[in-house]
Enzyme design. Structure first.
Site, PDB file in Angstrom:
ATOM      1  N   LYS A  72       0.830  -1.210   0.000  1.00 54.26           N
ATOM      2  CA  LYS A  72       0.000   0.000   0.000  1.00 54.26           C
ATOM      3  C   LYS A  72       0.857   1.250   0.000  1.00 54.26           C
ATOM      4  O   LYS A  72       1.920   1.280   0.608  1.00 54.26           O
ATOM      5  CB  LYS A  72      -0.870  -0.045   1.270  1.00 54.26           C
ATOM      6  CG  LYS A  72      -1.927   0.996   1.375  1.00 54.26           C
ATOM      7  CD  LYS A  72      -3.277   0.492   0.946  1.00 54.26           C
ATOM      8  CE  LYS A  72      -4.286   1.614   0.786  1.00 54.26           C
ATOM      9  NZ  LYS A  72      -3.978   2.508  -0.340  1.00 54.26           N
ATOM     10  N   LYS A 108       5.046   2.640  -3.037  1.00 55.31           N
ATOM     11  CA  LYS A 108       4.817   4.047  -3.374  1.00 55.31           C
ATOM     12  C   LYS A 108       4.993   4.229  -4.869  1.00 55.31           C
ATOM     13  O   LYS A 108       5.760   3.494  -5.499  1.00 55.31           O
ATOM     14  CB  LYS A 108       5.831   4.932  -2.646  1.00 55.31           C
ATOM     15  CG  LYS A 108       5.417   6.369  -2.542  1.00 55.31           C
ATOM     16  CD  LYS A 108       4.424   6.551  -1.420  1.00 55.31           C
ATOM     17  CE  LYS A 108       4.063   7.976  -1.143  1.00 55.31           C
ATOM     18  NZ  LYS A 108       3.506   8.128   0.199  1.00 55.31           N
TER      19      LYS A 108
HETATM   20  N1  GLU Z   1       0.093   8.840   0.558  1.00 49.05           N
HETATM   21  C1  GLU Z   1      -0.331   8.639   1.900  1.00 49.05           C
HETATM   22  C2  GLU Z   1       0.848   8.333   2.803  1.00 49.05           C
HETATM   23  O1  GLU Z   1       1.966   8.692   2.529  1.00 49.05           O
HETATM   24  C3  GLU Z   1      -1.486   7.657   1.996  1.00 49.05           C
HETATM   25  C4  GLU Z   1      -1.156   6.253   1.597  1.00 49.05           C
HETATM   26  C5  GLU Z   1      -2.389   5.345   1.534  1.00 49.05           C
HETATM   27  O2  GLU Z   1      -3.461   5.747   1.942  1.00 49.05           O
HETATM   28  O3  GLU Z   1      -2.209   4.217   1.079  1.00 49.05           O
HETATM   29  O4  GLU Z   1       0.715   7.785   3.857  1.00 49.05           O
END
Ligand code: GLU
Length: 477
Positions: A72, A108
């Site tokens: 995720k 990411k």
């Molecule tokens: N981009 C956000 C973070 O850095 C959210 C990641 C997500 O919800 O998967 O935590």
């Protein structure tokens, strides 16, 4: 603003902090390296025909750890995106998810693009094409890799990604769970947009529930009246500052944006600055505060709480020694470089680390993913039943009320509040609050419980790495 050239890169900075924690652990040989390294990074270059010409874009999706799947993490749209940054952010996702017990590995993505250069239709074409490239390699998939918003992306992009995945997987009943942060009418969840900022607020509330921790920062009392400087009034900074101002009595004395900073000792109204930015494109002409063109200088102003909520590396060796805030909460990912972290720690500054402070986003993403897989909105089954049971109690109390006459009666505000069953937004906030409290407590136990741990970041790494290590051990590694 990236870290100066004489400092380690963002990824090296994350690894240095990781190594500091691992040195205090007793991991089996080789496991440290297995956890630290990024498993894979996929780079894609694709062309999109726009305005009669083919434009080539470069994008990445890094998978840091697959100890749990799906993996995720958000997708960032910015010109500064590069492999080092995406890998650092993917690593932080692994530790973040472990710390707040969101059952995911870390990943990411990023696309080198300036979204301001394109209109909505063009952005849709580019986003869909990027999503296509990732989905066909299972780098977008409800059971393997689930992106979310990050810098430069939001609900709109997530809706395009979800729709693109659905077009490519027409019979996948769980297609909506392929990405989180979607708009509510496209399978999203209430409270996702505010979630990261809300999480920052809950993190600070929890910190201030522990007088011993507040004392460690040299402050006393509660959040009420604390002077706050926030850097970045994007989604995260805006919501954090707004909630702290409206609900906790904080005074927002400084707001730093890309076109300079606003400062006013008497406080600045966060909502009105946000409205001003939307209308005028920046803060420079905002009337009710002093404007400084060199925005980064305001990071060094006197305040109680500093909230960097913009880019990585903004507090680095060039300014760390001059930061006055006794408490810094990292709403952004990686705003403090490893070198600056050393300087601040030796000054006694308390830092609430990114992997905890901004975990509200992924926590509510987790709730959204569960909602998508269960195909039902939270609260749909229980709400009216809960209301009916509360009505029973109120009826009974009102019967007593009649009996006791003027001596006692139910306050109408109480009745109204008590009779309302929880809707999805309330349930999401309650789940987020619980998550932030529990994760903070797990960090502070290590922070106060071990002589060799003197800061919250090391404590956070220790908790997170231990959890990842346990899951590897359970797999027989
Ligand atoms: N981009 C956000 C973070 O850095 C959210 C990641 C997500 O919800 O998967 O935590």
């Amino acid at each position: 603003m990236a870290a100066p050239a004489n400092e380690p890169t963002f990824r090296e900075s994350v690894d240095l902090m990781f190594n500091r924690a691992v040195a205090l652990m007793d991991l089996p040989p080789g496991l440290e390296e297995k956890i630290r390294v990024c498993n894979s990074t996929y780079t894609v270059r694709f062309g999109v025909r726009l305005r009669g010409k083919i434009h080539t874009f470069t994008g990445y999706r890094s998978v840091h750890s697959e100890h749990m799947e799906p993996v995720k993490g958000g997708i960032r749209f910015a010109m500064s995106v590069n492999q080092d940054e995406v890998e650092a952010l993917a690593a932080l996702m692994t530790y973040k998810c472990a710390l707040v017990e969101a059952p995911f590995g870390g990943s990411k993505g990023g696309l080198c693009i300036n979204p301001r250069d394109y209109d909505e239709h063009e952005m849709e074409q580019v986003t869909r094409r990027f999503a296509y490239e990732l989905a066909k390699r299972d780098l977008i998939n409800p059971s393997q890799n689930v992106p979310a918003p990050d810098m430069g992306t939001g609900e709109r992009e997530m809706a395009w990604i979800a729709d693109q995945y659905r077009r490519m997987n027409t019979t996948d009943i769980n297609a909506a769970a392929c990405v989180t942060g979607k708009p509510i009418h496209a399978g999203g969840i209430q409270g996702r947009t505010e979630a990261t900022g809300r999480g920052v607020q809950y993190a600070l509330r929890e910190f201030f529930r522990h007088p011993e921790d507040v004392k460690a920062s040299g402050m006393t009392g509660t959040l009420d009246g604390k002077r706050v400087i926030v850097q970045g009034l994007g989604n995260v900074g805006f919501h954090a500052a707004k909630f702290l101002q409206e609900e906790d009595g904080c005074k927002i004395v400084g707001i730093i944006e890309y076109d300079g900073a606003l400062y006013n000792e008497d406080g600045i109204d966060v909502q009105s600055v946000r409205d001003w930015i939307v209308k005028h494109g920046g803060v420079s002409s905002y009337p009710d505060a002093t404007h400084t063109a060199e925005g980064a200088d305001v990071l060094e102003h006197d305040c109680d709480i500093l909230i960097p909520a913009a880019l990585e590396g903004v507090i680095n060796l060039s300014n760390a020694a001059r930061i006055k805030a006794p408490l810094i909460i990292e709403a952004a990912n990686g705003p403090i470089t490893a070198g600056a972290d050393d300087v601040l720690r030796s000054k006694g500054t308390v830092i609430i680390p990114d992997m905890y402070a901004n975990a509200g986003g992924v926590t509510v993403s987790y709730f959204e993913w569960v909602k998508n897989l269960s195909h039902i909105r939270f609260g749909r089954m229980q709400r009216r039943q809960e209301e009916a049971r509360h009505q029973l109690v109120v009826d009974e109390l009102e019967r007593l009320d009649r009996y006791l006459g003027d001596a006692w009666s139910l306050r109408p505000e109480f009745k109204k509040k008590y009779l309302r069953g929880a809707d999805e937004l309330e349930l999401v906030r309650s789940g987020l609050d619980d998550t932030m409290r529990i994760a903070y407590q797990s960090m502070r136990e290590v922070w106060h419980g071990r002589e060799d741990v003197t800061d919250l970041r090391t404590a956070a790494y220790l908790v997170a790495i231990e959890k990842v290590a346990k899951s590897y051990r359970a797999k027989g590694l």
